[in-house]
Design an enzyme around this catalytic site. Structure first.
Site, mmCIF file in Angstrom:
data_model
loop_
_atom_site.group_PDB
_atom_site.id
_atom_site.type_symbol
_atom_site.label_atom_id
_atom_site.label_comp_id
_atom_site.label_asym_id
_atom_site.label_seq_id
_atom_site.Cartn_x
_atom_site.Cartn_y
_atom_site.Cartn_z
ATOM 1 N N ASP A 1 -13.844 -8.001 -8.300
ATOM 2 C CA ASP A 1 -12.452 -8.167 -8.725
ATOM 3 C C ASP A 1 -12.300 -9.347 -9.669
ATOM 4 O O ASP A 1 -12.857 -10.426 -9.412
ATOM 5 C CB ASP A 1 -11.568 -8.451 -7.488
ATOM 6 C CG ASP A 1 -10.790 -7.234 -7.047
ATOM 7 O OD1 ASP A 1 -10.560 -6.324 -7.866
ATOM 8 O OD2 ASP A 1 -10.408 -7.206 -5.857
ATOM 9 N N LYS B 1 -13.250 -5.094 -11.631
ATOM 10 C CA LYS B 1 -12.007 -4.362 -11.364
ATOM 11 C C LYS B 1 -10.845 -5.277 -11.736
ATOM 12 O O LYS B 1 -10.917 -6.484 -11.490
ATOM 13 C CB LYS B 1 -11.915 -3.958 -9.881
ATOM 14 C CG LYS B 1 -10.573 -3.291 -9.532
ATOM 15 C CD LYS B 1 -10.615 -2.590 -8.186
ATOM 16 C CE LYS B 1 -10.376 -3.465 -6.986
ATOM 17 N NZ LYS B 1 -9.082 -4.162 -6.960
ATOM 18 N N GLU C 1 -6.373 -5.429 -11.774
ATOM 19 C CA GLU C 1 -5.122 -4.786 -11.378
ATOM 20 C C GLU C 1 -4.276 -4.537 -12.613
ATOM 21 O O GLU C 1 -4.017 -5.454 -13.383
ATOM 22 C CB GLU C 1 -4.371 -5.677 -10.374
ATOM 23 C CG GLU C 1 -5.086 -5.731 -9.041
ATOM 24 C CD GLU C 1 -4.316 -6.479 -7.966
ATOM 25 O OE1 GLU C 1 -3.109 -6.746 -8.146
ATOM 26 O OE2 GLU C 1 -4.937 -6.796 -6.940
ATOM 27 N N ASP D 1 -10.847 -9.339 -4.159
ATOM 28 C CA ASP D 1 -10.137 -10.615 -4.009
ATOM 29 C C ASP D 1 -9.413 -10.665 -2.664
ATOM 30 O O ASP D 1 -8.819 -11.691 -2.308
ATOM 31 C CB ASP D 1 -9.204 -10.894 -5.193
ATOM 32 C CG ASP D 1 -8.120 -9.843 -5.346
ATOM 33 O OD1 ASP D 1 -8.110 -8.860 -4.583
ATOM 34 O OD2 ASP D 1 -7.274 -10.006 -6.256
ATOM 35 N N GLU E 1 -3.619 2.527 -4.872
ATOM 36 C CA GLU E 1 -3.295 1.905 -3.582
ATOM 37 C C GLU E 1 -1.873 2.212 -3.143
ATOM 38 O O GLU E 1 -0.909 2.030 -3.905
ATOM 39 C CB GLU E 1 -3.501 0.376 -3.679
ATOM 40 C CG GLU E 1 -3.173 -0.338 -2.366
ATOM 41 C CD GLU E 1 -3.774 -1.720 -2.230
ATOM 42 O OE1 GLU E 1 -4.528 -2.166 -3.112
ATOM 43 O OE2 GLU E 1 -3.484 -2.364 -1.198
#
Ligand code: KIV
Length: 268
Positions: free
Chosen positions: A89, A119, A121, A50, A184
């Site tokens: 994403d 994926k 978050e 993204d 990250e």
């Protein structure tokens, strides 16, 4: 790198790479042309990130990109990749809209793009969502540490130093069935300890050399990003400068009547 250049990278293949101590490579890709180049260069995994909202669409953060836009770009990348596994994403706030809605969105991604995984978050807070996706046969990569979709809540893009939370998130994602985890912006030693405690691969970005793999935004590492580039990015090329110089030369030659010459024209 996968030993057989014609064999598609898979979820079990990535797990095997961790077990055998082989580093995993992942780069972002947003269109057919770049995905073809990265795939042919031997990148193990392509991420339709993204980050597209920033490096392709020119927004100031990753929040504006829509599910339809992700699918539009993922379809090009999925069609280009012959060997790399392609991960897409889930754009903000897809994985916060309820399990049914999230499975429907991830299902659309797999059905409409030929890509192999999604994926999202989150870690502990997303365990039930990860479990539902994996239950539906959709491979999930989790993303812990700095979560760019939570930039407003986190107060900016900062190094994440809460080791206990990071480990809780990573273990919860693994227990829920995630096949890999992006880590990250965390200190080197923290990323190392998390990596050592997981059976599934960690893919680091701004997380030092001890993760099982590395990911970068391709525009950043190739010198194609015009704005801010994070300090953890190493520039491997200055493609932006190369394009600028080629285009300046073309403009000059057109203006001076040097191009097109006989070699680049048709005779009757
Ligand atoms: O969107 C993206 O490009 C990402 C990477 C930075 C991991 O999530």
């Amino acid at each position: 790198m996968n030993k057989n250049p014609h064999q598609r990278m898979t979820v079990p293949g990535l797990l095997r790479m961790k077990q055998q101590g082989q580093k995993i490579t992942m780069l972002t890709a947003y269109d057919f042309t770049m995905a073809r180049i990265l795939d042919a260069a031997g990148v193990d995994t392509l991420l339709v990130g993204d980050s597209m909202a920033m490096v392709v669409q020119g927004h100031e953060n990753t929040l504006p990109v829509s599910l339809d836009e992700m699918i539009y770009h993922a379809e090009m990348v999925g069609r280009a990749a012959e060997r790399a596994m392609v991960v897409v994403d889930l754009p903000f706030p897809t994985n916060h809209l309820g399990i049914h809605s999230c499975v429907a969105a991830a299902g659309r991604i797999l059905k409409e793009t030929r890509c192999q995984a999604v994926k999202l978050e989150g870690g502990a807070d997303q365990a039930s969502v990860i479990q539902a996706l994996v239950g539906a046969g959709i491979p999930v990569m989790a993303h812990v540490g700095l979560r760019p979709q939570s930039v407003h809540a986190m107060g900016g893009y900062k190094v994440q130093r809460d080791e206990e939370r990071l480990l809780d998130d990573a273990l919860a994602a693994q227990d829920a069935g995630a096949f890999a985890i992006v880590v990250e912006c965390v200190p080197v030693q923290v990323a190392q300890r998390v990596t050592e405690q997981l059976a599934i691969p960690t893919i680091g970005i701004g997380a030092g050399p001890h993760c099982d793999g590395q990911v970068l935004v391709v525009n950043d590492m190739l010198g194609l990003t015009s704005g801010y580039v994070p300090s953890f990015v190493k520039a491997y090329a200055d493609v932006g400068a190369t394009v600028n110089s080629a285009v300046r030369q073309w403009c000059d030659e057109v203006r001076e009547g040097v191009f097109p010459d006989q070699e680049h024209s048709f005779d009757q």
